[in-house]
Scaffold this active site. Sequence first.
Site, short mmCIF file in Angstrom:
data_model
loop_
_atom_site.label_atom_id
_atom_site.label_comp_id
_atom_site.label_asym_id
_atom_site.label_seq_id
_atom_site.Cartn_x
_atom_site.Cartn_y
_atom_site.Cartn_z
N ARG A 1 -3.65 21.53 -14.69
CA ARG A 1 -2.66 20.51 -15.10
C ARG A 1 -2.97 20.00 -16.51
NH1 ARG A 1 0.26 15.80 -11.48
NH2 ARG A 1 1.54 15.00 -13.18
N HIS B 1 7.15 9.78 -28.81
CA HIS B 1 6.07 10.59 -28.25
C HIS B 1 6.32 12.09 -28.50
CE1 HIS B 1 3.04 11.89 -25.38
NE2 HIS B 1 3.97 12.55 -24.70
N HIS C 1 -1.17 12.01 -29.62
CA HIS C 1 -1.55 10.63 -29.32
C HIS C 1 -2.20 9.97 -30.53
CE1 HIS C 1 -1.71 11.44 -24.70
NE2 HIS C 1 -0.50 11.11 -25.11
N GLU D 1 -5.02 16.90 -11.77
CA GLU D 1 -5.52 17.26 -13.09
C GLU D 1 -7.03 17.53 -13.10
OE1 GLU D 1 -3.44 15.35 -16.36
OE2 GLU D 1 -5.27 15.47 -17.54
N ARG E 1 0.82 -1.23 0.00
CA ARG E 1 0.00 0.00 0.00
C ARG E 1 0.85 1.28 0.00
NH1 ARG E 1 -2.83 -3.30 3.57
NH2 ARG E 1 -4.67 -4.19 2.58
N LYS F 1 2.63 11.26 -11.57
CA LYS F 1 1.82 10.33 -12.37
C LYS F 1 2.64 9.06 -12.56
CE LYS F 1 -1.17 13.31 -15.14
NZ LYS F 1 -1.50 13.73 -16.51
N ASN G 1 -1.21 19.01 -21.42
CA ASN G 1 -1.52 18.13 -22.55
C ASN G 1 -1.52 18.88 -23.88
OD1 ASN G 1 -1.83 15.95 -20.80
ND2 ASN G 1 -3.94 16.54 -20.34
N HIS H 1 -0.96 17.13 -27.16
CA HIS H 1 -0.96 15.70 -26.90
C HIS H 1 -2.15 14.96 -27.54
CE1 HIS H 1 2.33 16.62 -24.31
NE2 HIS H 1 2.40 15.41 -23.81
N LYS I 1 6.54 22.94 -14.38
CA LYS I 1 5.67 21.80 -14.05
C LYS I 1 5.35 21.79 -12.56
CE LYS I 1 4.48 17.07 -14.79
NZ LYS I 1 4.69 15.80 -15.44
N GLU J 1 8.83 18.55 -25.42
CA GLU J 1 8.12 18.85 -24.17
C GLU J 1 8.65 20.15 -23.56
OE1 GLU J 1 5.50 17.19 -23.18
OE2 GLU J 1 5.66 15.18 -24.06
P1 NAD Z 1 12.08 5.45 -22.33
O1 NAD Z 1 11.97 5.34 -20.88
O2 NAD Z 1 11.63 4.31 -23.16
O3 NAD Z 1 13.60 5.80 -22.70
C1 NAD Z 1 13.95 5.94 -24.05
C2 NAD Z 1 15.18 5.05 -24.38
O4 NAD Z 1 16.34 5.66 -23.84
C3 NAD Z 1 15.10 3.67 -23.80
O5 NAD Z 1 15.62 2.75 -24.74
C4 NAD Z 1 16.02 3.76 -22.59
O6 NAD Z 1 16.56 2.51 -22.21
C5 NAD Z 1 17.07 4.69 -23.09
N1 NAD Z 1 17.82 5.44 -22.08
C6 NAD Z 1 17.35 5.97 -20.93
N2 NAD Z 1 18.30 6.74 -20.37
C7 NAD Z 1 19.39 6.68 -21.17
C8 NAD Z 1 20.66 7.29 -21.15
N3 NAD Z 1 20.98 8.17 -20.20
N4 NAD Z 1 21.53 6.99 -22.12
C9 NAD Z 1 21.19 6.14 -23.12
N5 NAD Z 1 19.98 5.57 -23.23
C10 NAD Z 1 19.10 5.83 -22.26
O7 NAD Z 1 11.29 6.73 -22.89
P2 NAD Z 1 11.04 8.18 -22.28
O8 NAD Z 1 10.83 9.05 -23.46
O9 NAD Z 1 12.04 8.56 -21.27
O10 NAD Z 1 9.66 8.02 -21.50
C11 NAD Z 1 8.47 7.69 -22.17
C12 NAD Z 1 7.48 7.18 -21.16
O11 NAD Z 1 7.20 8.21 -20.23
C13 NAD Z 1 6.14 6.77 -21.74
O12 NAD Z 1 5.78 5.52 -21.23
C14 NAD Z 1 5.18 7.84 -21.28
O13 NAD Z 1 3.87 7.36 -21.09
C15 NAD Z 1 5.81 8.26 -19.98
N6 NAD Z 1 5.47 9.62 -19.56
C16 NAD Z 1 5.04 9.79 -18.29
C17 NAD Z 1 4.74 11.06 -17.82
C18 NAD Z 1 4.34 11.25 -16.39
O14 NAD Z 1 3.96 12.36 -16.02
N7 NAD Z 1 4.46 10.23 -15.57
C19 NAD Z 1 4.90 12.17 -18.66
C20 NAD Z 1 5.34 11.96 -19.95
C21 NAD Z 1 5.63 10.68 -20.39
N1 GLY Z 2 2.78 14.88 -18.49
C1 GLY Z 2 1.58 15.52 -18.10
C2 GLY Z 2 1.37 15.55 -16.63
O1 GLY Z 2 2.22 15.17 -15.86
O2 GLY Z 2 0.34 15.97 -16.20
#
Ligand code: NAD
Ligand code: GLY
Length: 364
Positions: free
Chosen positions: A243, A267, A254, A239, A123, A145, A247, A250, A229, A187
Site C-alpha cells: 500500500r 495536493h 508533501h 500499509e 466505538r 483511511k 505514496n 507524495h 486501489k 492521482e
Molecule cells: P476537498 O474535500 O477540500 O474538496 C475540494 C473542494 O471542492 C472543496 O471546496 C469542496 O467543497 C469542493 N467540492 C466538493 N465536491 C464538489 C463538487 N462536486 N462540485 C463543486 N465543488 C465541490 O478536497 P479533496 O481534494 O477532495 O480531498 C483532499 C483531502 O483528502 C485531504 O484532506 C487529504 O488528506 C484527503 N485524502 C485522503 C485519502 C485517504 O485515503 N483517506 C487519500 C487522499 C487524500
Molecule cells: N492515499 C493513499 C492510501 O490510501 O493508502
Amino acid sequence: MKTTTLRVGLQERSYEIILGQGLIQRTPDYLEDISFPRKIALITNTTVEKLYLAPLMDCLTNAGYQCHSIILPDGEAYKNLEILATIYDQLIAKGFDRGSGLIALGGGVVGDMAGFAAATFLRGIPFVQIPTTLLAQVDSSVGGKTGINHPLGKNLIGAFYQPKLVLIDINTLQTLDTREVRAGLAEVVKYGVIHDADFFAWLEGNSHRLLALDPDALLHAVKISCQTKANIVEVDEREGSIRALLNFGHTFGHAIENLSGYGEWRHGEAVACGMLVACRLACHFQLAQSATAHRLENLLRSLQLPTKWPDFPLARYVDAMQRDKKVRSGSLTLVLNQDIGAAVLYPIVNITETFHQVFPELEF
Ligand code: NAD
Ligand code: GLY
C-alpha cells in the site's frame, strides 16, 4: 442506466464500489441492498450542501429513511478536532445510537472526517462514502483511511475504518472547479505509473477528453483507478507493504505543500511534481529510462499540471521530506517507479548528495 460494480474483498469488511451517472438519486436502492440503518446523518459541507444535499435527502426521505444533515465549514483548515467534536455533539443531541449510520457526501475532507466520526462514535457505526471530487472518487473514498489533521501535521490522528459502500456519481464532477479536476487527475496518473502501463498509455491518448469531463473517459479513469486501489488494499489493508506504493510522488509533494504553506498548492499539483522528482531519481538509479521521465512530464503537461516545483533551498526540502510521517528510522525510503507500470520502495542513503547529482541544473 449503466453502472459498474467493483468489489473490495476484505473478509467481513468487504464492500462494493458502484460507479455511474445519476446514482445519487438511486441511493435508497443501494442502501436497501446492504441493509443500511434507517436513521442516517448526512455529513457534508457548505459548498456541497447547496449542490447535492437536497436531492439526496429527498430521495432518502421519500424512501422512508429518517435523515439529519450535519453541515461542516468548507476547507482543509476545518479538518480538525474542534469541528469533529461538533459532529459528535449533533449525533448525541439527535439521539443517534448504534443502530444508526452516516453518509459522507463531499470531497476528501468530508469523507475523512465523516469516516473518522463513524469509526469512533459509539466505538463504530456503519458509514457510506458518496465522494464528489475526482480525488475522492479515485482515492480517498476507497481503502478506509479516515482521520483529521493536528496543528503539527496532516492526518496525524485517524483510524483504518472501511465504509459499507462507495457510491460514485461522476455527474457531480461537472460542477467541480477545473483546478480540482486537474489535481485529481494527478492521482489517476499515479496508478498508471506504479501499476498499469496500458492505462498510462490510455491516459496519454485521452487527456483532452478527461479535461473536457467526457463522461465515458471519466468513467474509465475512475474505474481503473478504483480497481487498482482496491487490488492493493485487499493485499495490504494497513500499509504494511505494497500500500505504501500509493505514496508515489507524495514525499516530495508533501514537502512542497508544507514549505509553500498548506492551501497554496493543491495536493494533486504537488504530487504531480513529486512524481516527476521520483521518476528522475528512478532514472538515476537505473530503475527507469530517461524516455520514461519525458513521457511522464509530457502527460502531466497535457493534463495542465505543474512540472516545476518552487525553488526553496534543497536543505529545506530534505528537512521537510525527513519530517514526513512515512519516513521510518530516519532513513529516507522513497517510492520509485520501474519504468511505467511498476514501482518499488527504494532507500536513499545520502539524499542531499543524490539530489545535487540528479538535479545539477537547479538552484535549490
Ligand atoms: P476537498 O474535500 O477540500 O474538496 C475540494 C473542494 O471542492 C472543496 O471546496 C469542496 O467543497 C469542493 N467540492 C466538493 N465536491 C464538489 C463538487 N462536486 N462540485 C463543486 N465543488 C465541490 O478536497 P479533496 O481534494 O477532495 O480531498 C483532499 C483531502 O483528502 C485531504 O484532506 C487529504 O488528506 C484527503 N485524502 C485522503 C485519502 C485517504 O485515503 N483517506 C487519500 C487522499 C487524500
Ligand atoms: N492515499 C493513499 C492510501 O490510501 O493508502
